[in-house]
Scaffold this motif. Structure first.
Motif, PDB file in Angstrom:
ATOM      1  N   GLY A  33       0.822  -1.204   0.000  1.00 20.84           N
ATOM      2  CA  GLY A  33       0.000   0.000   0.000  1.00 20.84           C
ATOM      3  C   GLY A  33       0.845   1.239   0.000  1.00 20.84           C
ATOM      4  N   LEU A  34       0.190   2.378  -0.079  1.00 22.06           N
ATOM      5  CA  LEU A  34       0.867   3.656  -0.124  1.00 22.06           C
ATOM      6  C   LEU A  34       1.655   3.871   1.162  1.00 22.06           C
ATOM      7  N   GLY A  35       2.906   4.225   0.996  1.00 20.21           N
ATOM      8  CA  GLY A  35       3.749   4.515   2.141  1.00 20.21           C
ATOM      9  C   GLY A  35       4.431   3.298   2.706  1.00 20.21           C
ATOM     10  N   LEU A  36       4.074   2.114   2.237  1.00 20.16           N
ATOM     11  CA  LEU A  36       4.709   0.905   2.735  1.00 20.16           C
ATOM     12  C   LEU A  36       5.880   0.518   1.832  1.00 20.16           C
ATOM     13  N   ALA A  37       6.766  -0.232   2.360  1.00 14.47           N
ATOM     14  CA  ALA A  37       7.976  -0.605   1.638  1.00 14.47           C
ATOM     15  C   ALA A  37       7.631  -1.470   0.426  1.00 14.47           C
ATOM     16  N   THR A  38       8.462  -1.376  -0.620  1.00 11.22           N
ATOM     17  CA  THR A  38       8.305  -2.228  -1.811  1.00 11.22           C
ATOM     18  C   THR A  38       9.242  -3.407  -1.695  1.00 11.22           C
ATOM     19  N   TYR A  39       8.826  -4.492  -2.312  1.00 12.09           N
ATOM     20  CA  TYR A  39       9.611  -5.719  -2.229  1.00 12.09           C
ATOM     21  C   TYR A  39       9.837  -6.260  -3.647  1.00 12.09           C
ATOM     22  N   SER A  40      11.007  -6.806  -3.825  1.00 10.88           N
ATOM     23  CA  SER A  40      11.310  -7.433  -5.112  1.00 10.88           C
ATOM     24  C   SER A  40      10.369  -8.605  -5.343  1.00 10.88           C
ATOM     25  N   SER A  41       9.979  -8.768  -6.613  1.00  8.56           N
ATOM     26  CA  SER A  41       9.068  -9.867  -6.926  1.00  8.56           C
ATOM     27  C   SER A  41       9.216 -10.248  -8.396  1.00  8.56           C
ATOM     28  N   THR A  42       8.721 -11.387  -8.723  1.00 11.38           N
ATOM     29  CA  THR A  42       8.672 -11.834 -10.118  1.00 11.38           C
ATOM     30  C   THR A  42       7.266 -12.326 -10.407  1.00 11.38           C
ATOM     31  N   GLY A  43       6.873 -12.170 -11.653  1.00 12.44           N
ATOM     32  CA  GLY A  43       5.548 -12.615 -12.053  1.00 12.44           C
ATOM     33  C   GLY A  43       5.565 -13.097 -13.488  1.00 12.44           C
ATOM     34  N   HIS A  44       4.614 -13.862 -13.865  1.00 10.54           N
ATOM     35  CA  HIS A  44       4.506 -14.316 -15.250  1.00 10.54           C
ATOM     36  C   HIS A  44       3.036 -14.352 -15.652  1.00 10.54           C
ATOM     37  N   ASP A  45       2.859 -14.288 -16.974  1.00  7.83           N
ATOM     38  CA  ASP A  45       1.507 -14.279 -17.531  1.00  7.83           C
ATOM     39  C   ASP A  45       1.520 -15.163 -18.772  1.00  7.83           C
ATOM     40  N   ALA A  46       0.567 -16.039 -18.904  1.00  8.22           N
ATOM     41  CA  ALA A  46       0.527 -16.955 -20.037  1.00  8.22           C
ATOM     42  C   ALA A  46      -0.908 -17.224 -20.432  1.00  8.22           C
ATOM     43  N   TYR A  47      -1.106 -17.367 -21.757  1.00  2.75           N
ATOM     44  CA  TYR A  47      -2.424 -17.789 -22.228  1.00  2.75           C
ATOM     45  C   TYR A  47      -2.269 -18.491 -23.563  1.00  2.75           C
ATOM     46  N   ILE A  48      -3.224 -19.316 -23.897  1.00  2.00           N
ATOM     47  CA  ILE A  48      -3.310 -19.991 -25.182  1.00  2.00           C
ATOM     48  C   ILE A  48      -4.784 -20.139 -25.508  1.00  2.00           C
ATOM     49  N   GLY A  49      -5.115 -19.907 -26.783  1.00  2.00           N
ATOM     50  CA  GLY A  49      -6.523 -19.977 -27.121  1.00  2.00           C
ATOM     51  C   GLY A  49      -6.752 -19.903 -28.619  1.00  2.00           C
ATOM     52  N   VAL A  50      -7.990 -19.876 -28.992  1.00  2.00           N
ATOM     53  CA  VAL A  50      -8.401 -19.802 -30.390  1.00  2.00           C
ATOM     54  C   VAL A  50      -9.106 -18.478 -30.618  1.00  2.00           C
ATOM     55  N   GLN A  51      -8.708 -17.797 -31.684  1.00  2.00           N
ATOM     56  CA  GLN A  51      -9.310 -16.500 -32.010  1.00  2.00           C
ATOM     57  C   GLN A  51     -10.078 -16.622 -33.316  1.00  2.00           C
ATOM     58  N   VAL A  52     -11.315 -16.207 -33.303  1.00  2.00           N
ATOM     59  CA  VAL A  52     -12.166 -16.218 -34.500  1.00  2.00           C
ATOM     60  C   VAL A  52     -12.457 -14.775 -34.887  1.00  2.00           C
ATOM     61  N   SER A  53     -12.091 -14.426 -36.134  1.00  2.00           N
ATOM     62  CA  SER A  53     -12.343 -13.073 -36.646  1.00  2.00           C
ATOM     63  C   SER A  53     -13.420 -13.155 -37.718  1.00  2.00           C
ATOM     64  N   ILE A  54     -14.466 -12.379 -37.550  1.00  2.00           N
ATOM     65  CA  ILE A  54     -15.595 -12.417 -38.490  1.00  2.00           C
ATOM     66  C   ILE A  54     -15.864 -11.002 -38.996  1.00  2.00           C
ATOM     67  N   PRO A  55     -15.518 -10.708 -40.254  1.00  2.00           N
ATOM     68  CA  PRO A  55     -15.886  -9.402 -40.819  1.00  2.00           C
ATOM     69  C   PRO A  55     -17.402  -9.310 -40.947  1.00  2.00           C
ATOM     70  N   LEU A  56     -17.984  -8.270 -40.385  1.00  2.00           N
ATOM     71  CA  LEU A  56     -19.434  -8.135 -40.405  1.00  2.00           C
ATOM     72  C   LEU A  56     -19.917  -7.172 -41.487  1.00  2.00           C
TER      73      LEU A  56
END
Length: 484
Positions: free
Chosen positions: A339-362
């Motif tokens: 929170g605001l005013g509290l110390a910061t700490y080193s960290s690591t994070g990751h983000d991953a996704y896999i999926g199917v995308q369908v595009s339909i011109p309307l």
């Protein structure tokens, strides 16, 4: 089981992919890196299959032979090199179309030095002082799985354009082969006419001297000497023009080979040693039917038509849905705070996704409909171009066949004419020297002999030109059509 059977080696996917790239890079011959194998059929030189290796370099040989003149033209002329470059460009277009079937993978990395200071007056506990280096890295994948034939249409279009470029290159080589041969024969003709003009000048000079000698002795009127002198001056005039024509022809031939016109060339004159005949195993009607199906210009027009049809399918498919596989993985070391005013700490994070995308011109504002109509109209235009190419090659073959037939007959006629004119001149000169002939008889046979020599030279050149032109119109010119 066979105890001696070796276990199957299984390489990681990454190593297998790198091995594929290395094999593709080393198996393409002249092309250093061609993983999709689209450049294998590109000719090694601008001369295509006619001149697979451009062996001539430096100054032209002395004397210059037809084979060397043709090879230098096909290898060095800017227009043949331009046609070769178009083939290479279209081959790259096929590679780009094939690449659309493969996934696209992109990676990104970002490093940020962050320095943030927040000083809240009278509330030091809420103040903040951050000094950190933040890194973010990620990999994303996009793989088009299905697009209702769009990629297939693009590939068909690219393949058709490549075939059109190859056929156009063949047609260009046929055209410049014929042009170089014609200019070579024109140069031979000009040099032959120069030699003939020199012989005529020497012959008229002898006649002038003989007539003057007889006039000085009083056994012939002075008008005989004047007429002989007049014909000699006409021969000198013709000799001067022949010298100019020969230099012009030499400069034109040098330009065909992409040399400067002032490069000294030595080209042998036309001789009577050529065997003047022609034999066809096919009738002219059969040749016309064959050329309408296989001539390079017809093949180029047909390939352009195929490309236009593929463009219609491509334009239509671009307005249909598409299905893609999408995936992403990223990681970062963004510092975190409770929170605001509290110390910061080193960290690591990751983000991953896999999926199917369908595009339909309307809705595209009806633009797709008109783009399809435009592609169809262009295909109709290319269909007409195919018919026009077939009509033109048929007419070219017919005209060339008639020209070659006439040139073959006239080559024999010119030989007969030259033989008769030579015997007439010999007889008239003998009579004049013996004092029983007159100057008009001598001058007339002399002029007839000069004309017969020129006609013989021109007839041989016309036959050579007609022979090469016929082969070019049939689209069959090759190395066997030139002398070694």
């Amino acid at each position: 089981m066979n105890a001696n059977r070796k276990p199957i080696s299984r390489k990681p996917a990454g190593r297998r992919f790198m091995t594929f790239l290395m094999l593709a890079a080393t198996s393409t011959g002249a092309h250093a890196f061609d993983p999709l194998r689209v450049e294998r059929d590109i000719s090694a030189t601008a001369g295509g299959a006619i001149v697979p290796v451009c062996a001539f370099s430096g100054a032209p040989s002395r004397p210059l032979r037809l084979a060397e003149a043709v090879e230098r033209t096909l290898c060095n002329n800017p227009r043949t090199r331009a046609a070769w470059a178009v083939v290479k460009a279209q081959a790259a277009g096929v590679g780009a179309a094939r690449a659309a079937y493969l996934p696209t993978i992109s990676a990104n990395w970002q490093g940020v030095r962050e320095s943030s200071v927040i000083d809240i007056e009278n509330h030091p506990a809420l103040s903040e002082d951050i000094n950190a280096f933040t890194r973010t890295a990620g990999v994303s994948l996009n793989w088009l799985l299905y697009d209702f034939g769009g990629r297939e249409a693009v590939l068909r279009n690219a393949n058709a354009l490549l075939e059109a470029a190859r056929a156009t290159q063949d047609a260009t080589l046929q055209s410049f082969f014929a042009q170089a041969a014609k200019d070579y024969y024109a140069t031979q003709t000009a040099i032959g006419e120069l030699n003939a003009a020199q012989d005529v000048e020497a012959m008229t000079r002898q006649s002038m001297a003989a007539a003057q000698a007889r006039a000085d002795k009083g056994v012939a009127p002075v008008t005989d000497a004047l007429q002989a002198q007049t014909q000699h001056e006409q021969a000198v005039f013709s000799l001067t023009k022949a010298e100019s024509d020969a230099q012009t022809a030499l400069g034109t031939l040098a330009a065909d080979m992409n040399l400067t016109p002032d490069v000294p060339l030595e080209v042998p004159a036309v001789t009577d040693e050529a065997r003047v005949d022609h034999n066809f195993n096919e009738t002219v009607a059969e040749m016309i039917r064959a050329v309408q199906a296989a001539h390079p210009s017809v093949r180029a027009a047909q390939a352009q038509y195929d490309a236009a049809l593929a463009k219609v399918s491509q334009t239509r498919a671009q307005g249909l849905p598409s299905i893609s596989l999408v995936a992403k993985y990223s990681r970062n070391n963004q510092p975190q705070s409770l929170g605001l005013g509290l110390a910061t700490y080193s960290s690591t994070g990751h983000d991953a996704y896999i999926g199917v995308q369908v595009s339909i011109p309307l809705f595209e504002g009806f633009g797709r409909k008109y783009q399809i109509d435009q592609a169809k109209a262009q295909a109709e235009r290319q269909e007409d171009a195919v018919e026009d190419a077939q009509r033109q090659v048929a007419l070219d073959v017919w005209s060339s066949y008639q020209s070659l037939t006439g040139a073959t007959r006239n080559a024999q006629n010119s030989a007969n004419l030259l033989d008769i004119a030579q015997r007439s001149w010999d007889a008239a000169k003998h009579r004049y020297d013996a004092g029983v002939g007159n100057i008009l008889e001598l001058l007339n046979t002399q002029a007839a002999l000069a004309n017969a020599r020129q006609r013989r030279i021109q007839a041989l050149a016309d036959w050579d030109n007609a022979r090469v032109d016929m082969a070019a119109k049939l689209g069959t010119l090759g190395r066997l059509d030139v002398s070694p």
